[in-house]
Enzyme design. Structure first.
Site, PDB file in Angstrom:
ATOM      1  N   CYS A 133     -79.904 -73.662 -65.834  1.00  0.00           N
ATOM      2  CA  CYS A 133     -79.348 -74.044 -67.142  1.00  0.00           C
ATOM      3  C   CYS A 133     -79.295 -75.572 -67.292  1.00  0.00           C
ATOM      4  O   CYS A 133     -80.061 -76.288 -66.629  1.00  0.00           O
ATOM      5  CB  CYS A 133     -77.968 -73.410 -67.329  1.00  0.00           C
ATOM      6  N   ASP A 202     -68.600 -73.407 -66.028  1.00  0.00           N
ATOM      7  CA  ASP A 202     -67.877 -73.278 -67.298  1.00  0.00           C
ATOM      8  C   ASP A 202     -66.414 -73.007 -67.023  1.00  0.00           C
ATOM      9  O   ASP A 202     -65.545 -73.544 -67.707  1.00  0.00           O
ATOM     10  CB  ASP A 202     -68.505 -72.173 -68.153  1.00  0.00           C
TER      11      ASP A 202
HETATM   12  C1  RUB Z   1     -74.127 -74.344 -69.864  1.00  0.00           C
HETATM   13  C2  RUB Z   1     -73.742 -74.109 -68.439  1.00  0.00           C
HETATM   14  C3  RUB Z   1     -73.358 -75.317 -67.650  1.00  0.00           C
HETATM   15  C4  RUB Z   1     -71.851 -75.545 -67.750  1.00  0.00           C
HETATM   16  C5  RUB Z   1     -71.456 -76.909 -67.189  1.00  0.00           C
HETATM   17  O1  RUB Z   1     -74.143 -73.132 -70.608  1.00  0.00           O
HETATM   18  O2  RUB Z   1     -73.668 -73.006 -67.941  1.00  0.00           O
HETATM   19  O3  RUB Z   1     -73.658 -75.147 -66.291  1.00  0.00           O
HETATM   20  O4  RUB Z   1     -71.422 -75.463 -69.091  1.00  0.00           O
HETATM   21  O5  RUB Z   1     -71.964 -77.950 -67.984  1.00  0.00           O
HETATM   22  P1  RUB Z   1     -74.416 -73.216 -72.205  1.00  0.00           P
HETATM   23  P2  RUB Z   1     -71.341 -79.432 -67.863  1.00  0.00           P
HETATM   24  O6  RUB Z   1     -75.744 -73.850 -72.386  1.00  0.00           O
HETATM   25  O7  RUB Z   1     -74.334 -71.796 -72.658  1.00  0.00           O
HETATM   26  O8  RUB Z   1     -73.302 -74.053 -72.797  1.00  0.00           O
HETATM   27  O9  RUB Z   1     -71.508 -79.828 -66.442  1.00  0.00           O
HETATM   28  O10 RUB Z   1     -72.162 -80.270 -68.813  1.00  0.00           O
HETATM   29  O11 RUB Z   1     -69.899 -79.337 -68.253  1.00  0.00           O
END
Ligand code: RUB
Length: 318
Positions: A133, A202
Site C-alpha cells: 500500500c 491504520d
Molecule cells: C493506507 C494504509 C497505510 C496506513 C498508514 O490505506 O494502509 O499503511 O494508513 O499510512 P488507505 P501513514 O490507502 O486505504 O488509506 O503511515 O501515511 O499514516
C-alpha cells in the site's frame, strides 16, 4: 458545515486523501477551517458545532483512530471534568482550537522525523524491503535509509483494488530508490529476494494487533513462515484506546464497484473490506516516535505518553 469540511470528508471517502496520517492531518485542518468560519454566538454553541464537525469527519473512515484521537484530543481540552464547556470567551475558544490544530501539525511532523530515524536504523545496508500500500511513514523511513547511503531496494505491491502501491512506487523511484512493482498475489514468489517487510498502520488494538490495508495479514503470515522480520511503522496515536474498553476495531467495507462492475456479475456477491487484522505474534516490532517496541509492549508505551481515559466518557462528560 463549511465547504472545506464537506470537501475534506468527500476526499477522505474517495481516498483522494489516503493514509492514516494524511487523513488525520486533513481532518484537523478542516476542524480549524470550521472554527475560523463559525458564526456561533456563544462558546456552548461553538463547541456543539465543532463536535458535530468532528463526528462527521471521524465517520468518513471508520478504521482511523489517529483521526479520532486527534479530533478528540483537540476538543476534550475545552470540556471540564463534568462535561460542561469551560468558561472562556468566543474569541479565546477559537484561538484555542486553532492552536490545537497547529500543535498537532507540528507534532506529527516531529513524530515522522523520529520514526524515520528509528526505522532507518533497523534497515541493513544493501537490503531489499517489501512494502504494501502507501504509508507516508514507511516512505519517510525508506527515503532516510536511502539518504544515509544504505543502497536499499524496495519491492512494492500494487495494492488492489485502488492501487495505492503505485503512489509508493512512483514516490520511491523519484527519490532515486531502486523500486520494483509486483501484483499482490506475487508476494510469496518474491520473498526469497526480501530481507525485511515494512508496512504502515491504520490502527493498533489493545492486544498489539495491527489493522492495516487488506493484504497486510497475509504478507505478515508469509514473512513469519519465511522467518523474516516484519515491522510496522506507527506513531502512538494509531493506538485505539476504545479497544481497551471492549470495542472491536471496525473494518471499513468499501464500495463493491472498486472491485468489479456488479452489473457484469449479477449473481455474485462482491466484498471489499479495506483492512485486515495481523496477529501480534506475526509482528516483530512497531517503530514508533518513542523507539522500537514489541507489539505486546505498545500499550504500556502509549499509556506513558497519552491520556488513556475513556475518550467518549471524557468528551461527553457522562
Ligand atoms: C493506507 C494504509 C497505510 C496506513 C498508514 O490505506 O494502509 O499503511 O494508513 O499510512 P488507505 P501513514 O490507502 O486505504 O488509506 O503511515 O501515511 O499514516
Amino acid at each position: 458545515m463549511n465547504r472545506v469540511v464537506k470537501r475534506t470528508i468527500s476526499d477522505i471517502k474517495s481516498l483522494k486523501i489516503q493514509g492514516a496520517r494524511n487523513v488525520a492531518r486533513a481532518a484537523m485542518q478542516a476542524l480549524g477551517a470550521q472554527a475560523r468560519s463559525s458564526k456561533a454566538k456563544s462558546t456552548g454553541a461553538f463547541f456543539k458545532e465543532l463536535e458535530r464537525t468532528a463526528d462527521a469527519l471521524a465517520e468518513s473512515r471508520p478504521t482511523e483512530p489517529m483521526m479520532r484521537n486527534a479530533l478528540e484530543e483537540a476538543l476534550r481540552r475545552f470540556f471540564s471534568e463534568v462535561g460542561a464547556v469551560k468558561p472562556t470567551s468566543l474569541s479565546e475558544a477559537r484561538k484555542q482550537v486553532l492552536d490545537e490544530v497547529n500543535s498537532f501539525e507540528k507534532r506529527v511532523e516531529q513524530s515522522k522525523k523520529m520514526i524515520a530515524k528509528f526505522g532507518a536504523e533497523r534497515i541493513p545496508k544493501g537490503s531489499t524491503i517489501l512494502t504494501h500500500c502507501h504509508s507516508s511513514t514507511v516512505t519517510a523511513i525508506l527515503k532516510r535509509a536511502h539518504k544515509l547511503g544504505k543502497k536499499i531496494k524496495v519491492i512494492c505491491t500494487e495494492t488492489r483494488p485502488l492501487y495505492q502501491g503505485h503512489i509508493t512506487a512512483k514516490e520511491l523511484s523519484s527519490a532515486g530508490i531502486k523500486t520494483t512493482l509486483i501484483i499482490d498475489s506475487a508476494i510469496k514468489s518474491f520473498m526469497k529476494d526480501v530481507d525485511l517487510v515494512l508496512v504502515g498502520a491504520d490502527a493498533i488494538n489493545s492486544s498489539g494487533e495491527l489493522i492495516n490495508k487488506i493484504g497486510t495479514a497475509t504478507l505478515a503470515f508469509v514473512a513469519y513462515e519465511e522467518e523474516l522480520k516484519f515491522y510496522s511503522a506507527a506513531e502512538l496515536f494509531k493506538f485505539d484506546p476504545l479497544t481497551l474498553w471492549g470495542t472491536v476495531e471496525p473494518i471499513e467495507e468499501r464500495d463493491r464497484e472498486e472491485v468489479a462492475n456488479p452489473r457484469k456479475f449479477p449473481k455474485v456477491e462482491i466484498k471489499n473490506p479495506a483492512f485486515d487484522v495481523t496477529p501480534a505474534r506475526h509482528i516483530t516490532a512497531y517503530i514508533t516516535e518513542y523507539g522500537v517496541v514489541a507489539p505486546q509492549s505498545l500499550f504500556a508505551l502509549a499509556s506513558k505518553h497519552f491520556d488513556m481515559s475513556n475518550p467518549y466518557l471524557t468528551k461527553r462528560g457522562k
